[in-house]
Scaffold this motif. Structure first.
Motif, PDB file in Angstrom:
ATOM      1  N   MET A 184       0.870  -1.165   0.000  1.00 30.36           N
ATOM      2  CA  MET A 184       0.000   0.000   0.000  1.00 30.36           C
ATOM      3  C   MET A 184       0.917   1.228   0.000  1.00 30.36           C
ATOM      4  O   MET A 184       1.524   1.541   1.021  1.00 30.36           O
ATOM      5  N   MET A 235       1.597  10.116  -0.093  1.00 32.78           N
ATOM      6  CA  MET A 235       2.268  10.588   1.121  1.00 32.78           C
ATOM      7  C   MET A 235       3.561   9.810   1.355  1.00 32.78           C
ATOM      8  O   MET A 235       4.588  10.377   1.680  1.00 32.78           O
ATOM      9  N   ARG A 236       3.482   8.471   1.191  1.00 34.87           N
ATOM     10  CA  ARG A 236       4.655   7.613   1.371  1.00 34.87           C
ATOM     11  C   ARG A 236       5.756   8.004   0.397  1.00 34.87           C
ATOM     12  O   ARG A 236       6.916   8.044   0.730  1.00 34.87           O
ATOM     13  N   ASP A 295       7.352  11.008   1.482  1.00 28.79           N
ATOM     14  CA  ASP A 295       8.175  10.687   2.650  1.00 28.79           C
ATOM     15  C   ASP A 295       9.513  10.105   2.216  1.00 28.79           C
ATOM     16  O   ASP A 295      10.559  10.457   2.749  1.00 28.79           O
ATOM     17  N   LEU A 328      11.680  12.799   0.839  1.00 30.60           N
ATOM     18  CA  LEU A 328      12.145  13.641   1.942  1.00 30.60           C
ATOM     19  C   LEU A 328      13.256  12.941   2.713  1.00 30.60           C
ATOM     20  O   LEU A 328      14.273  13.543   3.055  1.00 30.60           O
ATOM     21  N   ALA A 329      13.033  11.650   2.958  1.00 29.45           N
ATOM     22  CA  ALA A 329      14.009  10.873   3.718  1.00 29.45           C
ATOM     23  C   ALA A 329      15.366  10.912   3.029  1.00 29.45           C
ATOM     24  O   ALA A 329      16.405  11.054   3.670  1.00 29.45           O
ATOM     25  N   HIS A 369      17.745  13.677   3.745  1.00 29.88           N
ATOM     26  CA  HIS A 369      18.344  13.787   5.072  1.00 29.88           C
ATOM     27  C   HIS A 369      19.515  12.849   5.296  1.00 29.88           C
ATOM     28  O   HIS A 369      20.121  12.872   6.350  1.00 29.88           O
ATOM     29  N   LEU A 379      18.527   1.285   2.982  1.00 27.59           N
ATOM     30  CA  LEU A 379      17.945   1.262   4.331  1.00 27.59           C
ATOM     31  C   LEU A 379      16.789   2.246   4.458  1.00 27.59           C
ATOM     32  O   LEU A 379      15.747   1.933   5.026  1.00 27.59           O
ATOM     33  N   ALA A 380      16.976   3.431   3.894  1.00 26.80           N
ATOM     34  CA  ALA A 380      15.930   4.452   4.018  1.00 26.80           C
ATOM     35  C   ALA A 380      14.644   3.983   3.351  1.00 26.80           C
ATOM     36  O   ALA A 380      13.564   4.068   3.931  1.00 26.80           O
ATOM     37  N   ARG A 394      13.808   0.966   2.821  1.00 27.62           N
ATOM     38  CA  ARG A 394      13.320  -0.190   3.571  1.00 27.62           C
ATOM     39  C   ARG A 394      12.567   0.271   4.820  1.00 27.62           C
ATOM     40  O   ARG A 394      11.660  -0.396   5.302  1.00 27.62           O
ATOM     41  N   CYS A 395      12.964   1.413   5.355  1.00 24.40           N
ATOM     42  CA  CYS A 395      12.263   1.933   6.526  1.00 24.40           C
ATOM     43  C   CYS A 395      10.934   2.569   6.132  1.00 24.40           C
ATOM     44  O   CYS A 395       9.971   2.533   6.891  1.00 24.40           O
ATOM     45  N   VAL A 396      10.909   3.194   4.971  1.00 21.00           N
ATOM     46  CA  VAL A 396       9.724   3.984   4.622  1.00 21.00           C
ATOM     47  C   VAL A 396       8.615   3.126   4.013  1.00 21.00           C
ATOM     48  O   VAL A 396       7.460   3.240   4.406  1.00 21.00           O
ATOM     49  N   PRO A 423       7.802  -0.496   3.629  1.00 19.00           N
ATOM     50  CA  PRO A 423       7.022  -1.600   4.186  1.00 19.00           C
ATOM     51  C   PRO A 423       6.088  -1.126   5.301  1.00 19.00           C
ATOM     52  O   PRO A 423       6.442  -0.225   6.058  1.00 19.00           O
ATOM     53  N   GLN A 424       4.889  -1.715   5.346  1.00 18.14           N
ATOM     54  CA  GLN A 424       3.954  -1.318   6.392  1.00 18.14           C
ATOM     55  C   GLN A 424       3.592  -2.466   7.302  1.00 18.14           C
ATOM     56  O   GLN A 424       2.906  -2.286   8.295  1.00 18.14           O
ATOM     57  N   ASN A 425       3.989  -3.661   6.939  1.00 16.77           N
ATOM     58  CA  ASN A 425       3.758  -4.778   7.851  1.00 16.77           C
ATOM     59  C   ASN A 425       4.847  -5.827   7.630  1.00 16.77           C
ATOM     60  O   ASN A 425       5.737  -5.658   6.795  1.00 16.77           O
ATOM     61  N   MET A 478      18.349   3.784  11.456  1.00 20.41           N
ATOM     62  CA  MET A 478      17.761   4.501  10.320  1.00 20.41           C
ATOM     63  C   MET A 478      16.265   4.732  10.555  1.00 20.41           C
ATOM     64  O   MET A 478      15.746   5.820  10.301  1.00 20.41           O
ATOM     65  N   SER A 479      15.583   3.723  11.065  1.00 19.00           N
ATOM     66  CA  SER A 479      14.146   3.861  11.322  1.00 19.00           C
ATOM     67  C   SER A 479      13.884   4.957  12.348  1.00 19.00           C
ATOM     68  O   SER A 479      13.012   5.803  12.161  1.00 19.00           O
ATOM     69  N   LEU A 493      14.665   8.375  10.742  1.00 19.65           N
ATOM     70  CA  LEU A 493      13.654   8.843   9.782  1.00 19.65           C
ATOM     71  C   LEU A 493      12.344   9.190  10.472  1.00 19.65           C
ATOM     72  O   LEU A 493      11.680  10.163  10.112  1.00 19.65           O
ATOM     73  N   LEU A 547      11.106  12.841   9.799  1.00 17.73           N
ATOM     74  CA  LEU A 547       9.876  12.977   9.011  1.00 17.73           C
ATOM     75  C   LEU A 547       8.668  13.237   9.905  1.00 17.73           C
ATOM     76  O   LEU A 547       7.546  13.360   9.427  1.00 17.73           O
ATOM     77  N   ARG A 565      -1.378   1.956  10.118  1.00 18.92           N
ATOM     78  CA  ARG A 565      -0.092   1.662   9.495  1.00 18.92           C
ATOM     79  C   ARG A 565       0.327   2.749   8.513  1.00 18.92           C
ATOM     80  O   ARG A 565       1.488   3.062   8.357  1.00 18.92           O
ATOM     81  N   LEU A 590       5.849   4.740  10.342  1.00 21.98           N
ATOM     82  CA  LEU A 590       6.924   3.977   9.725  1.00 21.98           C
ATOM     83  C   LEU A 590       6.958   2.647  10.438  1.00 21.98           C
ATOM     84  O   LEU A 590       6.637   2.547  11.617  1.00 21.98           O
ATOM     85  N   TYR A 591       7.364   1.612   9.709  1.00 21.40           N
ATOM     86  CA  TYR A 591       7.303   0.269  10.277  1.00 21.40           C
ATOM     87  C   TYR A 591       8.694  -0.250  10.577  1.00 21.40           C
ATOM     88  O   TYR A 591       9.605  -0.121   9.767  1.00 21.40           O
TER      89      TYR A 591
END
Lengths: 380, 294
Positions: free
Chosen positions: A25, A29-30, A33, A36-37, A40, A50-51, A53-55, A57-59, B23-24, B27, B31, B184, B188-189
């Motif tokens: 999903m 916005m994602r 994000d 933007l990430a 930084h 990594l960035a 990968r952080c932004v 995935p949601q589950n 990193m998580s 961010l 953010l 979710r 961020l996850y």
């Protein structure tokens, strides 16, 4: 410099689209994000990975899939292949694959169909001997129109008595309950300082949300008309209900059942359902449910009621996986199998076997008595 | 603030971390997003929030979720006892102006601030830890969404309270129940798994500095192997640390069968797990490479 930036944003947008194809999903916005990430962090390959990968995935499932998708996408890109082509190839590969699978399963389908038709004759036989005078004990396959009208009355009774458990939230009440100090103060201070009226509250009942999913394939034909009628009547008296039918794919029929006349409703339903009295793919249909409506509509107050004989040509693994996904969100899964009402029934069908360990209630529901028993016991 | 600062801040508070975790956190902070952390029990999900608060030198406000958690316990409640007393007292003062009375009755003085209201009324952005979110019911989740997106709370008697600063939100969950897509979407996850051998060894050495190096190595190896066994409740780092602390306190410098058998209750909290592990202990010890001294 500016050009480089637009390049990366175009890539992120394309990558987001690719992720969507892969079942992520990704809202706009994602995407912003993610961009933007990237502003930084130190621009290294590792940080970039990594960035994202952080932004994105949601589950947990997303996270597990992410690495492979990421590698796939950016490797393709490095090779100089345009992302869109890669995506198109993937899509077409998918399309090519599907028909092949179907062809392979075709003979199995034929044999199953034969078996089903053979089975149906036997069922009618079975249905005949349970033809009882009492409405409650009468097998649905032998129902007449007058019986149906009678059944509707019973359903109304059942719906009213559907088990309610007190929740931990409160609502105002005139009789009984505990003192609601907040309301008491709010309402009283206008009369001066004296407390004249007391206000009470009581626990709000938890109301069950019902999801009825009915099999309308060929093998269920003698029952499905009744069950659709059952859904229709139920929907009239109980509002927290969603109704679906399936054969090879799932179809939500809540809208269609809103008709004031049952015959029109039934006509509408059978018009919208593409494979009425056709083949069955329980796994596929349940997956449809698990992936779409399950996410949006189900909560811990929901009970999913599946009405099917469990005979299908799909993959039992799919049934298992989808039920697992549903179980995570719903309070309970109930499976009604009309065949189970007959003496000597054993859940031999592969899909039924796969489903059994995941069910909270497995019952026959082939006549009114058993159906009533099951519904009245539904509690969250 | 950049990635390295976060990493060294976390490290300085004794939180052994990897690039993915830092990193998580980084961010989520830059953010301004909530960080949803999932993972098995005892891997340090809650710890991240604590460490963040320390590292940022700010308050940690914790909201422990449970079934039936409602706004009275999460946001605010009026202090009714005091309000009643106040009403009684004002009787004598003949306050005829009801509006004035109302504004006094429903003023800050009688407002009990619960975690969420506390979190948005701090001058310096606190760390808001919403622990075990999956235990709360859906109503609360949707309710939280409103706060997470607007950062304001409406109290009918007072009006809308805008956040003075936007808290750093950490939400943890054990996947008892799937959280909604809507929640979710706003987070961020981060998934934290059981640590790899090297990381776990480092954690043991850091948290239990008095431990014998050989023992630390053996304990870590044993735990790593134990997690591959079929267990009802897999032990986390918390258990490893408990065990290490216990054994170090008894001045052991190595593991043997007897010690393990008598202290299994520290790492395994399920009767059947203990039983099964006892039965397969020799095998397990062989894998770890611990020879029992006879």
């Amino acid at each position: 410099m500016l050009q480089r930036e637009t390049e990366i944003s175009a890539h992120i947008v394309a990558f987001s689209r690719y992720l969507r194809v892969k079942g992520f999903m990704v809202s706009p916005m994602r995407e912003s994000d993610a961009l933007l990430a990237l502003t930084h962090i130190e621009p290294t390959k590792q940080n970039f990975y990594l960035a994202l990968r952080c932004v994105f995935p949601q589950n947990f499932k997303n996270l597990k899939d992410f690495d492979a998708i990421f590698d796939n996408y950016w490797k393709e890109l490095e090779k100089g292949v345009d992302a869109k082509i890669a995506m198109a190839e993937e899509e077409s590969a998918k399309k090519k694959k599907k028909p092949v699978e179907k062809k392979q399963s075709a003979p199995a389908f034929e044999s199953l169909k034969n078996w089903l038709y053979g089975n149906k004759e036997k069922e009618e036989e079975l249905a005949a001997y349970s033809d009882n005078v009492s409405l409650e004990k009468k097998d649905f396959s032998a129902f007449t129109d007058e019986d149906l009208a009678e059944a509707e009355k019973l359903i109304k009774l059942i719906a009213r008595r559907l088990a309610q458990k007190p929740s931990r939230r409160f609502e105002p009440t005139r009789r009984g309950g505990v003192l609601d100090l907040r309301r008491t103060l709010q309402k009283n201070f206008r009369n001066g300082e004296e407390i004249l009226f007391l206000h009470h509250k009581k626990a709000k009942p938890t109301r069950v949300k019902l999801f009825l999913i009915c099999d309308v394939s060929k093998s269920m034909e003698i029952y499905s008309r009744f069950f659709v009628q059952f859904m229709y009547a139920f929907k009239k008296v109980y509002h927290r209900i969603e109704t679906y039918v399936f054969s090879t794919s799932l179809q939500r029929i809540s809208e269609e059942l809103n008709e004031s006349d049952f015959r029109t409703a039934l006509q509408k339903v059978s018009d919208t359902v593409p494979h009425w009295a056709g083949g069955t793919d329980i796994g596929q249909s349940l997956q449809n449910f698990a992936e779409n409506d399950c996410q949006r509509l189900l909560d811990r107050k929901s009970i999913v009621l599946i009405i099917s004989d469990g005979l299908d040509m799909g993959e039992p693994e799919l049934v298992e996986d989808s039920l697992k996904a549903i179980k995570k969100r719903a309070n309970k899964i109930v499976w009604l199998n009309p065949l189970a009402g007959h003496a000597g029934y054993k859940p031999e069908a592969r899909s039924m076997k796969a489903a059994l360990p995941l069910l909270d209630v497995f019952a026959s529901g082939h006549n009114f008595e058993t159906l009533k028993e099951v519904i009245l016991k539904l509690k969250v | 603030m950049n990635l390295d600062t976060i990493k060294s801040l976390l490290q300085s508070q004794g939180y052994i971390t990897d690039d993915y975790v830092s990193m998580s956190v980084f961010l989520a902070m830059t953010l301004n997003k909530a960080l949803l952390i999932e993972g098995p029990a005892g891997v340090g999900k809650t710890e991240i929030a604590k460490v963040m608060a320390k590292a940022l030198d700010t308050n940690l406000i914790r909201l422990q979720c449970y079934e039936g958690l409602d706004s009275n316990h999460a946001i605010y409640e009026w202090n009714y006892q005091q309000q009643l007393l106040f009403l009684k007292m004002s009787e004598n003062q003949e306050l005829s102006n009801t509006n004035l009375l109302e504004s006094q009755l429903f003023s800050d003085k009688f407002l009990l601030k619960r975690p969420l209201l506390q979190a948005i009324s701090q001058e310096k952005a606190p760390v808001l830890l919403i622990d075990e979110m999956d235990r709360a019911d859906e109503e609360f989740e949707s309710f939280l969404l409103e706060i997470l997106s607007d950062w304001q709370i409406t109290i009918p008697e007072i009006g809308t309270i805008q956040a003075k600063s936007i808290p750093h939100v950490i939400i943890t969950g054990n996947r008892n129940r799937e959280l909604s897509e809507a929640l979710r979407r706003r987070c961020l996850y981060l998934w934290i798994d059981y640590p790899e051998f090297d990381k776990e060894l480092e954690i043991v050495k850091q948290k239990v500095p008095q431990i014998d190096a050989q023992l630390a190595l053996q304990i870590t190896k044993f735990m790593q192997h134990l997690r591959h066994e079929k267990l009802n409740k897999v032990p986390g780092i918390a258990e490893t640390l408990d065990w290490a602390t216990a054994l170090a306190a008894m001045h052991f410098d190595h593991l043997d069968k007897e010690i393990i058998e008598s202290t299994l209750g520290v790492i395994l909290k399920d009767w059947q797990d203990i039983r099964n592990t006892q039965l397969s202990l020799s095998e397990l010890m062989e894998k770890v490479g611990v020879t029992s001294r006879l």
